[in-house]
Design a protein around this motif. Sequence first.
Motif, short mmCIF file in Angstrom:
data_model
loop_
_atom_site.label_atom_id
_atom_site.label_comp_id
_atom_site.label_asym_id
_atom_site.label_seq_id
_atom_site.Cartn_x
_atom_site.Cartn_y
_atom_site.Cartn_z
N VAL A 107 19.77 25.81 112.40
CA VAL A 107 20.11 26.62 113.57
C VAL A 107 20.25 28.09 113.17
CG1 VAL A 107 21.87 27.09 115.32
CG2 VAL A 107 21.17 24.73 114.84
N LYS A 108 20.94 28.36 112.06
CA LYS A 108 21.17 29.74 111.62
C LYS A 108 19.87 30.45 111.27
CE LYS A 108 25.91 29.11 109.93
NZ LYS A 108 26.80 29.15 108.73
N ALA A 109 18.86 29.70 110.84
CA ALA A 109 17.58 30.30 110.45
C ALA A 109 16.68 30.59 111.64
CB ALA A 109 16.85 29.38 109.47
N SER A 110 17.07 30.18 112.82
CA SER A 110 16.24 30.38 114.02
C SER A 110 16.94 31.31 115.00
CB SER A 110 15.97 29.02 114.69
OG SER A 110 15.35 29.20 115.94
N LYS A 111 16.36 32.48 115.23
CA LYS A 111 16.93 33.42 116.20
C LYS A 111 16.92 32.81 117.61
CE LYS A 111 15.72 37.67 113.73
NZ LYS A 111 14.97 38.95 113.79
N PHE A 112 15.89 32.03 117.90
CA PHE A 112 15.80 31.40 119.21
C PHE A 112 16.98 30.45 119.44
CE2 PHE A 112 14.53 27.48 121.42
CZ PHE A 112 14.39 27.98 122.71
N LEU A 113 17.26 29.60 118.45
CA LEU A 113 18.35 28.63 118.60
C LEU A 113 19.71 29.32 118.64
CD1 LEU A 113 17.17 25.73 116.27
CD2 LEU A 113 17.06 25.84 118.76
N ILE A 114 19.87 30.39 117.85
CA ILE A 114 21.13 31.12 117.87
C ILE A 114 21.35 31.76 119.24
CG2 ILE A 114 22.35 33.12 116.94
CD1 ILE A 114 21.12 32.51 114.24
N THR A 115 20.29 32.42 119.76
CA THR A 115 20.41 33.06 121.09
C THR A 115 20.68 32.02 122.16
OG1 THR A 115 18.87 34.80 120.40
CG2 THR A 115 19.24 34.52 122.76
N GLY A 116 19.93 30.91 122.11
CA GLY A 116 20.13 29.86 123.10
C GLY A 116 21.51 29.25 123.03
N THR A 117 22.01 29.06 121.81
CA THR A 117 23.36 28.52 121.64
C THR A 117 24.41 29.45 122.22
OG1 THR A 117 22.69 27.35 119.62
CG2 THR A 117 25.04 27.71 119.96
N LEU A 118 24.26 30.76 121.98
CA LEU A 118 25.20 31.73 122.53
C LEU A 118 25.16 31.72 124.06
CD1 LEU A 118 24.67 34.73 120.08
CD2 LEU A 118 26.62 33.17 120.19
N ILE A 119 23.96 31.57 124.63
CA ILE A 119 23.84 31.50 126.08
C ILE A 119 24.56 30.27 126.62
CG2 ILE A 119 22.21 31.11 127.98
CD1 ILE A 119 20.23 32.89 126.52
N LEU A 120 24.38 29.13 125.95
CA LEU A 120 25.03 27.90 126.41
C LEU A 120 26.54 27.96 126.24
CD1 LEU A 120 22.55 25.17 125.11
CD2 LEU A 120 22.81 26.04 127.43
N ILE A 121 27.00 28.62 125.15
CA ILE A 121 28.43 28.80 124.98
C ILE A 121 29.00 29.62 126.14
CG2 ILE A 121 30.19 29.96 123.57
CD1 ILE A 121 28.55 29.20 121.12
N THR A 122 28.29 30.70 126.48
CA THR A 122 28.73 31.55 127.59
C THR A 122 28.76 30.76 128.89
OG1 THR A 122 27.74 33.47 126.51
CG2 THR A 122 28.29 33.69 128.84
N LEU A 123 27.72 29.96 129.13
CA LEU A 123 27.65 29.16 130.35
C LEU A 123 28.81 28.18 130.42
CD1 LEU A 123 26.05 28.17 132.89
CD2 LEU A 123 24.91 26.55 131.37
N ASN A 124 29.06 27.47 129.32
CA ASN A 124 30.10 26.44 129.33
C ASN A 124 31.51 27.02 129.35
OD1 ASN A 124 29.09 23.40 128.78
ND2 ASN A 124 27.63 24.83 127.91
N PHE A 125 31.71 28.11 128.60
CA PHE A 125 33.07 28.66 128.50
C PHE A 125 33.46 29.47 129.74
CE2 PHE A 125 36.21 31.78 127.07
CZ PHE A 125 37.14 30.95 126.48
#
Length: 246
Positions: A107-125
Amino acid sequence: MAGFFGTLDAFSGPAGTSLIPKLVQKNQIKQANAVIQGLGQIGFVIGPIISGSVMEFAGVTTGYLVSAIIVLLSAFFMFPPFLKEGPIDNTIKQTPLKDLIEGFSYVKASKFLITGTLILITLNFFAFGAISIAIPILVETYGGTPINLSYIDAALGVGMLVSTVIIGMVKIRRRGLTSIVGLIATLIVAIAFSQIPNLYILTALAFLIGFTMTFVSIPFFTSAQEDTDPRIMGGHEYCILSHERV
């Protein structure tokens, strides 16, 4: 009890998400996600109505009993004899800890996954988590009953169901932009949800929140499932879902 439930959910969530690419072809992943999400949303529509009625007439304890029975039934139908998944891609034997570390590294090696994870964190939180906590508080504050709570929860599910059907029928080319626009729209509606002291209007806004939320999650998970190495699909899904819960 809540901690125990969350621990079990950490198994079922990543397993269910990573199972989809093993059941369908790569070009069918988006439609499969939409179908599964849609069927799930039907449960979100029917479930609150049933649970609200049960709690209204039989009490909260009976509501938990009915919930436990339904969960056991769903687990029964996930047994391997009923669900044939594809072959196991990961033939490398290593410990669960190494699997987890590998998933985080991927996950850390992929900018796409990091960005998507941050978006999902924002959505859920900031959206889904806050709304889930606020709904029963607002219903009680404005003099509602469990039936009113069921209406709002059902409206949330209907909104997610409608948007899921649309996503399943329309080919989305710019998935990242779709997720960001959906996130912004969700947060705007959530702000309105926090300011209006009327249960009927809150029901309509809950529909809009459910409608916009799906445009955030499905495009991202579809892209992640298509582009991620199948060998570590479960591990990277676990990392994403763990970040969401944090």
